[in-house]
Design a protein around this motif. Structure first.
Motif, PDB file in Angstrom:
ATOM      1  N   HIS A 175       2.218 -46.960  16.613  1.00 49.88           N
ATOM      2  CA  HIS A 175       2.091 -46.625  15.184  1.00 49.88           C
ATOM      3  C   HIS A 175       3.242 -45.727  14.781  1.00 49.88           C
ATOM      4  O   HIS A 175       4.034 -45.302  15.626  1.00 49.88           O
ATOM      5  N   ALA A 228       2.051 -53.836   9.400  1.00 54.09           N
ATOM      6  CA  ALA A 228       1.203 -52.980   8.566  1.00 54.09           C
ATOM      7  C   ALA A 228       1.666 -51.530   8.528  1.00 54.09           C
ATOM      8  O   ALA A 228       1.290 -50.782   7.628  1.00 54.09           O
ATOM      9  N   SER A 229       2.506 -51.122   9.489  1.00 53.92           N
ATOM     10  CA  SER A 229       2.970 -49.734   9.525  1.00 53.92           C
ATOM     11  C   SER A 229       3.896 -49.409   8.370  1.00 53.92           C
ATOM     12  O   SER A 229       4.048 -48.244   7.988  1.00 53.92           O
ATOM     13  N   PRO A 266      -6.343 -50.154  13.297  1.00 52.44           N
ATOM     14  CA  PRO A 266      -6.031 -49.145  12.285  1.00 52.44           C
ATOM     15  C   PRO A 266      -7.181 -48.171  12.071  1.00 52.44           C
ATOM     16  O   PRO A 266      -8.313 -48.430  12.460  1.00 52.44           O
ATOM     17  N   GLY A 267      -6.837 -47.042  11.437  1.00 55.01           N
ATOM     18  CA  GLY A 267      -7.839 -46.024  11.147  1.00 55.01           C
ATOM     19  C   GLY A 267      -7.237 -44.639  11.277  1.00 55.01           C
ATOM     20  O   GLY A 267      -7.426 -43.781  10.426  1.00 55.01           O
ATOM     21  N   THR A 296      -3.848 -44.376  11.510  1.00 58.02           N
ATOM     22  CA  THR A 296      -2.949 -44.795  10.433  1.00 58.02           C
ATOM     23  C   THR A 296      -3.297 -46.241  10.109  1.00 58.02           C
ATOM     24  O   THR A 296      -4.028 -46.901  10.854  1.00 58.02           O
ATOM     25  N   ASP A 297      -2.733 -46.748   9.004  1.00 55.21           N
ATOM     26  CA  ASP A 297      -3.044 -48.132   8.631  1.00 55.21           C
ATOM     27  C   ASP A 297      -2.262 -49.156   9.447  1.00 55.21           C
ATOM     28  O   ASP A 297      -2.504 -50.354   9.325  1.00 55.21           O
ATOM     29  N   THR A 343      -8.002 -38.776  11.052  1.00 53.91           N
ATOM     30  CA  THR A 343      -8.046 -39.877  10.075  1.00 53.91           C
ATOM     31  C   THR A 343      -7.840 -39.390   8.649  1.00 53.91           C
ATOM     32  O   THR A 343      -8.133 -40.111   7.696  1.00 53.91           O
ATOM     33  N   GLN A 360      -1.803 -40.243   6.476  1.00 51.94           N
ATOM     34  CA  GLN A 360      -1.152 -41.503   6.840  1.00 51.94           C
ATOM     35  C   GLN A 360      -2.075 -42.707   6.618  1.00 51.94           C
ATOM     36  O   GLN A 360      -2.168 -43.600   7.463  1.00 51.94           O
ATOM     37  N   ALA A 361      -2.749 -42.716   5.473  1.00 52.70           N
ATOM     38  CA  ALA A 361      -3.660 -43.813   5.117  1.00 52.70           C
ATOM     39  C   ALA A 361      -4.766 -44.005   6.162  1.00 52.70           C
ATOM     40  O   ALA A 361      -5.212 -45.118   6.422  1.00 52.70           O
ATOM     41  N   ASN A 408      -8.529 -43.826   7.924  1.00 46.18           N
ATOM     42  CA  ASN A 408      -9.853 -44.222   7.441  1.00 46.18           C
ATOM     43  C   ASN A 408     -10.804 -44.183   8.629  1.00 46.18           C
ATOM     44  O   ASN A 408     -10.673 -44.982   9.559  1.00 46.18           O
ATOM     45  N   MET A 445     -12.988 -47.353   9.314  1.00 48.06           N
ATOM     46  CA  MET A 445     -12.177 -48.445   9.850  1.00 48.06           C
ATOM     47  C   MET A 445     -11.842 -48.200  11.324  1.00 48.06           C
ATOM     48  O   MET A 445     -11.923 -49.112  12.155  1.00 48.06           O
TER      49      MET A 445
END
Length: 214
Positions: free
Chosen positions: A61, A87-88, A115-116, A118-119, A146, A149-150, A152, A155
């Motif tokens: 990531h 997706a990074s 992901p989670g 970061t995305d 989490t 950096q987006a 979640n 997720m």
């Protein structure tokens, strides 16, 4: 130990980052996971010592706590390519997605999107489940934060349970970091002993929302 595989776990102490070198003993094709710029020369020298032809330097990531060593390694090792997940949102010679397989002689590294933290986080799975390189998705008895950096938490919980905890219990877990001196774990250990990821999803989300990290 996986037969016919050259394997080294390397450490960068300022950010407590693990870098992993994997190569086929026969073909000497190699891949470096999560290199750090400050230790790129060490990694390049090790490849030279062992006669390894480094084909890829890849990241699990985009790292917030250190600068990746992929650019430096490309300068030091002609023919080495950088790679990171699409997706990074980061730049690299090659972008990959869930399901991509890197081949090292007779060995395989499969990309699983996790992901989670970061995305763009991924986990690399060695030879169908002998080992997995989880980045910050699963740490030894922990997981990555989490809250930026987006990130979640729901997720992360779902992806860890569907993509990592479905691997064999004997699968060795190699994280991107450790701050307590642990080097690895197993899927079976983390499924039963991880103080965060063994909770319900709602409990996990609550824990992650209240870590109080700077």
């Amino acid at each position: 130990a996986t037969q016919g595989l050259i394997f080294r776990q390397l450490f960068e102490k300022a950010s407590s980052t693990y870098t992993y070198l994997l190569a086929d003993e026969g073909t000497k094709e190699g891949i470096l996971i999560d290199p750090v710029v400050e230790t790129a020369e060490r990694d390049a020298a090790l490849c030279k010592d062992l006669g390894i032809k480094l084909t890829y330097a890849v990241n699990t990531h985009c790292h917030a706590d250190h600068v990746t060593g992929t650019g430096k390694l490309k300068e030091l090792i002609p023919g080495c390519k950088s790679a990171i997940s699409t997706a990074s949102g980061a730049k690299a010679d090659e972008l990959f997605d869930h399901g991509k397989v890197f081949t090292l002689g007779k060995h395989m590294l499969e990309v699983r999107a996790t992901p989670g933290h970061t995305d763009g986080c991924v986990t690399f799975v060695l030879n169908g489940g002998e080992a997995c390189f989880t980045g910050d998705a699963v740490l030894v008895r922990g997981c990555g934060r989490t809250d930026f950096q987006a990130g979640n938490s729901e997720m992360l919980y779902d992806k860890v349970h569907s993509e990592i905890f479905t691997l064999p219990d004997s699968c060795i877990v190699y994280p991107a970091h450790d701050y307590k001196g642990h080097m690895c774990s197993t899927v079976g250990e983390e499924k039963t002993l991880n103080p965060r990821l063994t909770k319900t999803k709602a409990e996990f989300a609550d824990i992650m929302a209240n870590l109080g990290l700077p």
